[in-house]
Motif scaffolding. Structure first.
Motif, PDB file in Angstrom:
ATOM      1  N   ALA A 220       0.823  -1.216   0.000  1.00  0.00           N
ATOM      2  CA  ALA A 220       0.000   0.000   0.000  1.00  0.00           C
ATOM      3  C   ALA A 220       0.854   1.261   0.000  1.00  0.00           C
ATOM      4  O   ALA A 220       0.555   2.230  -0.717  1.00  0.00           O
ATOM      5  CB  ALA A 220      -0.943  -0.016   1.206  1.00  0.00           C
ATOM      6  N   ALA A 244      -3.686  -7.706  -1.950  1.00  0.00           N
ATOM      7  CA  ALA A 244      -4.830  -6.916  -1.496  1.00  0.00           C
ATOM      8  C   ALA A 244      -4.608  -5.435  -1.789  1.00  0.00           C
ATOM      9  O   ALA A 244      -5.529  -4.717  -2.223  1.00  0.00           O
ATOM     10  CB  ALA A 244      -5.066  -7.135  -0.007  1.00  0.00           C
ATOM     11  N   ALA A 245      -3.379  -4.958  -1.572  1.00  0.00           N
ATOM     12  CA  ALA A 245      -3.071  -3.550  -1.849  1.00  0.00           C
ATOM     13  C   ALA A 245      -3.151  -3.258  -3.335  1.00  0.00           C
ATOM     14  O   ALA A 245      -3.642  -2.189  -3.749  1.00  0.00           O
ATOM     15  CB  ALA A 245      -1.689  -3.204  -1.299  1.00  0.00           C
ATOM     16  N   ASP A 248      -6.771  -2.994  -4.422  1.00  0.00           N
ATOM     17  CA  ASP A 248      -7.333  -1.696  -4.039  1.00  0.00           C
ATOM     18  C   ASP A 248      -6.910  -0.601  -5.012  1.00  0.00           C
ATOM     19  O   ASP A 248      -7.723   0.242  -5.412  1.00  0.00           O
ATOM     20  CB  ASP A 248      -6.892  -1.328  -2.621  1.00  0.00           C
ATOM     21  N   GLN A 251      -8.821  -1.040  -8.336  1.00  0.00           N
ATOM     22  CA  GLN A 251     -10.242  -0.723  -8.233  1.00  0.00           C
ATOM     23  C   GLN A 251     -10.502   0.762  -8.001  1.00  0.00           C
ATOM     24  O   GLN A 251     -11.526   1.295  -8.443  1.00  0.00           O
ATOM     25  CB  GLN A 251     -10.881  -1.560  -7.123  1.00  0.00           C
ATOM     26  N   SER A 252      -9.563   1.432  -7.349  1.00  0.00           N
ATOM     27  CA  SER A 252      -9.734   2.866  -7.089  1.00  0.00           C
ATOM     28  C   SER A 252      -9.413   3.716  -8.304  1.00  0.00           C
ATOM     29  O   SER A 252      -9.746   4.907  -8.343  1.00  0.00           O
ATOM     30  CB  SER A 252      -8.827   3.289  -5.928  1.00  0.00           C
TER      31      SER A 252
END
Length: 311
Positions: A220, A244-245, A248, A251-252
């Motif tokens: 992240a 996972a980071a 994100d 998707q952002s």
């Protein structure tokens, strides 16, 4: 069922189902035992106890300390490829077992696959294909990303990374790279600290081995330093990225896209977040899989075995 060739000078265990004929020709004096496409530790331990191989060619699965402990005569482990992260290197060193990689044998295949993913991300190839098949014609709204004049960042500048760099330079890109083992860089490539490469590129492509020091190097915090709309490509090892980071960031919209050929868990589990992310382009760790690389990796592994045994 395990396939065994006529024994001559000892046993070579292959953690796979086959080897290129050219590699088998080099190893014709040996008894070749195939462990199968998905060998588990218990199966490998049993095969080692039964056949006592003098050498192991690692294609699939993991070669653990327990597997090595079951071998009384093991002298060399040869990887059918470049990455050694599936082999317990400390255990091999402790037992005096040589470990050899097929360095550069699949470099062309992986470099080409990296560029296939880069261009698919930049040109929205898979999304356009899907839209066309659904009856859409997106010419009025589509905008792709040109490589000319943009910055390519590489982590790892070995045989694969150097090829990726050369292609990027030929396409008019500025090329920056981080490699703590590189003494120098090819013409047109600037060596920089890792943080500067991650933050300073439009396309980031990973070509380094996975080590305890670089696990989750893209997380992240580091992803947040990347340029808006950058592309991430990984044809190295899944453990380099905090998945996972990355999900994100995709998707952002912070990242344009990611091209991924390796994953933290392989095969990628059903329901993985990447499966539902349109700007994640996925392939099943096949970057080094080509007809030519299959031969060159097998031949390199065979020669590595012969060289160690002849020493």
């Amino acid at each position: 069922m395990n396939t065994v060739f006529q024994p001559q000078c000892g046993v070579i265990l292959v953690t796979g189902t086959d080897l290129a004929p050219q590699a088998l020709a080099l190893l014709s004096e040996f008894n070749i035992v195939y462990a199968g496409a998905k060998p588990e530790e218990e199966q490998l331990v049993a095969l080692c106890r039964q056949h006592q191989p003098i050498a192991i060619i690692v294609r699939y699965g993991r070669l653990t300390d327990r597997v090595m402990a079951a071998c009384s005569n093991l002298r060399v482990i040869a990887k059918h490829g470049a990455g050694l992260d599936t082999i317990a290197l400390d255990a091999a060193a402790r037992r005096g077992i040589a470990v050899k990689a097929a360095v550069g044998a699949n470099a062309a295949a992986v470099a080409e696959h990296a560029w296939a993913l880069i261009l698919a991300c930049a040109k929205n190839v898979t999304q356009l294909d899907q839209r066309m098949r659904a009856g859409h014609w997106d010419k009025a709204t589509h905008k792709s990303l040109e490589m000319n004049g943009r910055t390519l960042g590489l982590v790892g500048l070995g045989a694969i990374g150097a090829r990726v760099a050369a292609i990027g330079a030929a396409m008019g890109m500025n090329v920056i790279a981080h490699d703590p083992y590189a003494q120098s860089a090819p013409d047109g490539v600037t060596l920089l600290p890792l943080a500067d490469v991650i933050a300073g590129c439009d396309v980031l492509s990973l070509h380094c081995p996975l080590t305890p020091d670089n696990a989750n190097m893209l997380n992240a915090a580091t992803l947040a330093t990347m340029r808006p709309g950058a592309i991430v490509v990984n044809t190295a090892r899944g453990g380099l990225i905090d998945e996972a980071a990355l999900a994100d960031a995709l998707q952002s919209g912070a990242l344009r896209a990611a091209g991924l050929d390796s994953f933290q868990e392989e095969p990628m589990r059903a329901g993985h977040p990447f499966a539902g992310i349109a700007n994640a382009i996925l392939s099943p760790h096949v970057g080094g899989v080509s007809a030519d690389a299959y031969i060159s990796m097998g031949v390199a592994a065979a020669n590595n075995i012969l060289n160690v045994l002849a020493a």
